[in-house]
Scaffold this motif. Sequence first.
Motif, PDB file in Angstrom:
ATOM      1  N   LEU A  54      28.774   3.258 -36.882  1.00 47.51           N
ATOM      2  CA  LEU A  54      29.120   2.126 -36.021  1.00 47.51           C
ATOM      3  C   LEU A  54      30.006   2.537 -34.844  1.00 47.51           C
ATOM      4  CD1 LEU A  54      29.633  -0.499 -38.819  1.00 47.51           C
ATOM      5  CD2 LEU A  54      28.083  -0.777 -36.872  1.00 47.51           C
ATOM      6  N   LYS A  55      30.659   3.666 -34.944  1.00 44.74           N
ATOM      7  CA  LYS A  55      31.524   4.149 -33.859  1.00 44.74           C
ATOM      8  C   LYS A  55      30.804   5.077 -32.883  1.00 44.74           C
ATOM      9  CE  LYS A  55      35.914   3.826 -36.314  1.00 44.74           C
ATOM     10  NZ  LYS A  55      37.055   4.602 -36.878  1.00 44.74           N
ATOM     11  N   MET A  56      29.600   5.495 -33.216  1.00 47.26           N
ATOM     12  CA  MET A  56      28.881   6.445 -32.366  1.00 47.26           C
ATOM     13  C   MET A  56      28.247   5.739 -31.169  1.00 47.26           C
ATOM     14  SD  MET A  56      27.272   8.991 -35.218  1.00 47.26           S
ATOM     15  CE  MET A  56      26.890  10.293 -34.059  1.00 47.26           C
ATOM     16  N   HIS A  57      28.326   6.368 -30.002  1.00 52.53           N
ATOM     17  CA  HIS A  57      27.799   5.766 -28.779  1.00 52.53           C
ATOM     18  C   HIS A  57      26.271   5.808 -28.715  1.00 52.53           C
ATOM     19  CE1 HIS A  57      27.689   9.995 -27.586  1.00 52.53           C
ATOM     20  NE2 HIS A  57      26.812   9.635 -26.674  1.00 52.53           N
ATOM     21  N   ASN A  58      25.641   6.696 -29.467  1.00 51.69           N
ATOM     22  CA  ASN A  58      24.187   6.836 -29.405  1.00 51.69           C
ATOM     23  C   ASN A  58      23.468   6.137 -30.565  1.00 51.69           C
ATOM     24  OD1 ASN A  58      25.175   8.683 -31.269  1.00 51.69           O
ATOM     25  ND2 ASN A  58      23.589  10.190 -30.843  1.00 51.69           N
ATOM     26  N   ILE A  59      24.183   5.276 -31.260  1.00 51.88           N
ATOM     27  CA  ILE A  59      23.587   4.488 -32.355  1.00 51.88           C
ATOM     28  C   ILE A  59      23.988   3.031 -32.167  1.00 51.88           C
ATOM     29  CG2 ILE A  59      23.561   4.053 -34.849  1.00 51.88           C
ATOM     30  CD1 ILE A  59      24.181   7.032 -35.251  1.00 51.88           C
ATOM     31  N   VAL A  60      23.017   2.134 -32.293  1.00 55.09           N
ATOM     32  CA  VAL A  60      23.303   0.703 -32.198  1.00 55.09           C
ATOM     33  C   VAL A  60      22.728   0.002 -33.426  1.00 55.09           C
ATOM     34  CG1 VAL A  60      22.900  -1.426 -30.895  1.00 55.09           C
ATOM     35  CG2 VAL A  60      23.331   0.715 -29.676  1.00 55.09           C
ATOM     36  N   TRP A  61      23.547  -0.817 -34.034  1.00 51.09           N
ATOM     37  CA  TRP A  61      23.125  -1.695 -35.126  1.00 51.09           C
ATOM     38  C   TRP A  61      22.952  -3.093 -34.537  1.00 51.09           C
ATOM     39  CZ3 TRP A  61      22.497  -0.287 -40.305  1.00 51.09           C
ATOM     40  CH2 TRP A  61      22.907   1.012 -40.633  1.00 51.09           C
ATOM     41  N   LEU A  62      21.833  -3.708 -34.793  1.00 54.53           N
ATOM     42  CA  LEU A  62      21.574  -5.080 -34.386  1.00 54.53           C
ATOM     43  C   LEU A  62      21.509  -5.927 -35.648  1.00 54.53           C
ATOM     44  CD1 LEU A  62      18.698  -4.384 -31.820  1.00 54.53           C
ATOM     45  CD2 LEU A  62      21.092  -4.891 -31.287  1.00 54.53           C
ATOM     46  N   ILE A  63      22.274  -7.000 -35.668  1.00 51.84           N
ATOM     47  CA  ILE A  63      22.302  -7.877 -36.842  1.00 51.84           C
ATOM     48  C   ILE A  63      21.668  -9.215 -36.459  1.00 51.84           C
ATOM     49  CG2 ILE A  63      23.718  -8.920 -38.657  1.00 51.84           C
ATOM     50  CD1 ILE A  63      25.931  -6.902 -37.877  1.00 51.84           C
ATOM     51  N   ALA A  64      20.733  -9.671 -37.286  1.00 57.80           N
ATOM     52  CA  ALA A  64      20.042 -10.939 -37.057  1.00 57.80           C
ATOM     53  C   ALA A  64      20.703 -12.031 -37.902  1.00 57.80           C
ATOM     54  CB  ALA A  64      18.565 -10.802 -37.426  1.00 57.80           C
ATOM     55  N   TYR A  65      20.967 -13.154 -37.249  1.00 60.44           N
ATOM     56  CA  TYR A  65      21.623 -14.288 -37.906  1.00 60.44           C
ATOM     57  C   TYR A  65      20.793 -15.555 -37.734  1.00 60.44           C
ATOM     58  CZ  TYR A  65      25.993 -11.571 -37.849  1.00 60.44           C
ATOM     59  OH  TYR A  65      26.953 -10.621 -38.033  1.00 60.44           O
ATOM     60  N   ILE A  66      20.816 -16.375 -38.763  1.00 60.22           N
ATOM     61  CA  ILE A  66      20.316 -17.748 -38.701  1.00 60.22           C
ATOM     62  C   ILE A  66      21.490 -18.628 -39.119  1.00 60.22           C
ATOM     63  CG2 ILE A  66      18.803 -19.481 -39.764  1.00 60.22           C
ATOM     64  CD1 ILE A  66      17.218 -17.788 -37.929  1.00 60.22           C
ATOM     65  N   GLU A  67      21.887 -19.517 -38.225  1.00 61.56           N
ATOM     66  CA  GLU A  67      23.022 -20.415 -38.494  1.00 61.56           C
ATOM     67  C   GLU A  67      24.228 -19.640 -39.025  1.00 61.56           C
ATOM     68  OE1 GLU A  67      21.622 -23.674 -40.894  1.00 61.56           O
ATOM     69  OE2 GLU A  67      20.028 -24.140 -39.469  1.00 61.56           O
ATOM     70  N   ASN A  68      24.569 -18.561 -38.358  1.00 56.75           N
ATOM     71  CA  ASN A  68      25.714 -17.696 -38.683  1.00 56.75           C
ATOM     72  C   ASN A  68      25.626 -16.989 -40.031  1.00 56.75           C
ATOM     73  OD1 ASN A  68      27.250 -17.836 -36.283  1.00 56.75           O
ATOM     74  ND2 ASN A  68      27.893 -19.909 -36.849  1.00 56.75           N
ATOM     75  N   GLU A  69      24.443 -16.967 -40.630  1.00 52.61           N
ATOM     76  CA  GLU A  69      24.239 -16.208 -41.856  1.00 52.61           C
ATOM     77  C   GLU A  69      23.385 -14.980 -41.527  1.00 52.61           C
ATOM     78  OE1 GLU A  69      22.019 -16.475 -46.165  1.00 52.61           O
ATOM     79  OE2 GLU A  69      22.605 -18.347 -45.192  1.00 52.61           O
ATOM     80  N   ALA A  70      23.916 -13.794 -41.850  1.00 51.76           N
ATOM     81  CA  ALA A  70      23.191 -12.552 -41.587  1.00 51.76           C
ATOM     82  C   ALA A  70      21.985 -12.461 -42.509  1.00 51.76           C
ATOM     83  CB  ALA A  70      24.110 -11.357 -41.785  1.00 51.76           C
ATOM     84  N   ILE A  71      20.809 -12.226 -41.904  1.00 46.33           N
ATOM     85  CA  ILE A  71      19.571 -12.192 -42.685  1.00 46.33           C
ATOM     86  C   ILE A  71      18.800 -10.882 -42.542  1.00 46.33           C
ATOM     87  CG2 ILE A  71      19.274 -14.700 -42.691  1.00 46.33           C
ATOM     88  CD1 ILE A  71      17.052 -14.097 -40.467  1.00 46.33           C
ATOM     89  N   GLY A  72      19.218 -10.048 -41.591  1.00 41.23           N
ATOM     90  CA  GLY A  72      18.517  -8.793 -41.373  1.00 41.23           C
ATOM     91  C   GLY A  72      19.223  -7.937 -40.347  1.00 41.23           C
ATOM     92  N   PHE A  73      18.693  -6.737 -40.164  1.00 36.04           N
ATOM     93  CA  PHE A  73      19.311  -5.825 -39.203  1.00 36.04           C
ATOM     94  C   PHE A  73      18.321  -4.746 -38.781  1.00 36.04           C
ATOM     95  CE2 PHE A  73      20.055  -3.874 -43.289  1.00 36.04           C
ATOM     96  CZ  PHE A  73      19.825  -2.523 -43.060  1.00 36.04           C
ATOM     97  N   ALA A  74      18.688  -4.066 -37.709  1.00 40.99           N
ATOM     98  CA  ALA A  74      17.949  -2.901 -37.241  1.00 40.99           C
ATOM     99  C   ALA A  74      18.978  -1.850 -36.842  1.00 40.99           C
ATOM    100  CB  ALA A  74      17.071  -3.247 -36.047  1.00 40.99           C
ATOM    101  N   LYS A  75      18.587  -0.599 -36.980  1.00 48.49           N
ATOM    102  CA  LYS A  75      19.425   0.520 -36.546  1.00 48.49           C
ATOM    103  C   LYS A  75      18.585   1.353 -35.582  1.00 48.49           C
ATOM    104  CE  LYS A  75      21.934   4.593 -38.166  1.00 48.49           C
ATOM    105  NZ  LYS A  75      22.108   5.516 -39.307  1.00 48.49           N
ATOM    106  N   VAL A  76      19.103   1.541 -34.370  1.00 51.92           N
ATOM    107  CA  VAL A  76      18.407   2.298 -33.335  1.00 51.92           C
ATOM    108  C   VAL A  76      19.263   3.501 -32.963  1.00 51.92           C
ATOM    109  CG1 VAL A  76      17.371   2.228 -31.040  1.00 51.92           C
ATOM    110  CG2 VAL A  76      17.399   0.150 -32.446  1.00 51.92           C
TER     111      VAL A  76
END
Length: 173
Positions: A54-76
């Motif tokens: 999470l601190k690395m500049h060349n990695i991004v985590w995307l978190i998907a939310y529905i009504e403020n509840e986390a339901i999924g994610f992606a790591k690029v």
Amino acid sequence: MLEIRKGTVEDLSIIRQLGIDTYYAHFKDNWENKKEINKFLEKDFSKESLEKSLKMHNIVWLIAYIENEAIGFAKVNFDRKLPNNETRGAELQKIYFLPSSTGKGYGDILLNEAIKLSIHNNQGLLWLEVLKTNHQAKAFYEKKGFNVKTETILKGVNGDMSLWVMIKDLSND
């Protein structure tokens, strides 16, 4: 409505729990015993590993939310070499949803966000690996413009697993 946010160190526990829950739900049948999958998940989603990522500049985590509840994610991961190849691009390393959130079009939205993010970061292509036995995922990525580039083998404690390496040229997007 699906909301996507970039993950930060403050989201570590959310990503950790989502990672464990989603991986176990979708991939437990690929493991011969519960002890080995738990060992893998403790390593892959350890607090130390996630914090570093999470601190690395060349990695991004995307978190998907529905009504403020986390339901999924992606790591690029940016500027990553394809397996057995010198070509570099963005790697979609993970894209997982809770079972209750699959089949609702959310994966399409999150993948589109990963594509936009990759283009924004000057990546010429987006690549990923898919289990050769996961025909549904392969078909999904093909619909999104990915093509099979090569095949690779993942060596694991439960034996070797064959993977398709799929790529999407981003120069036309």
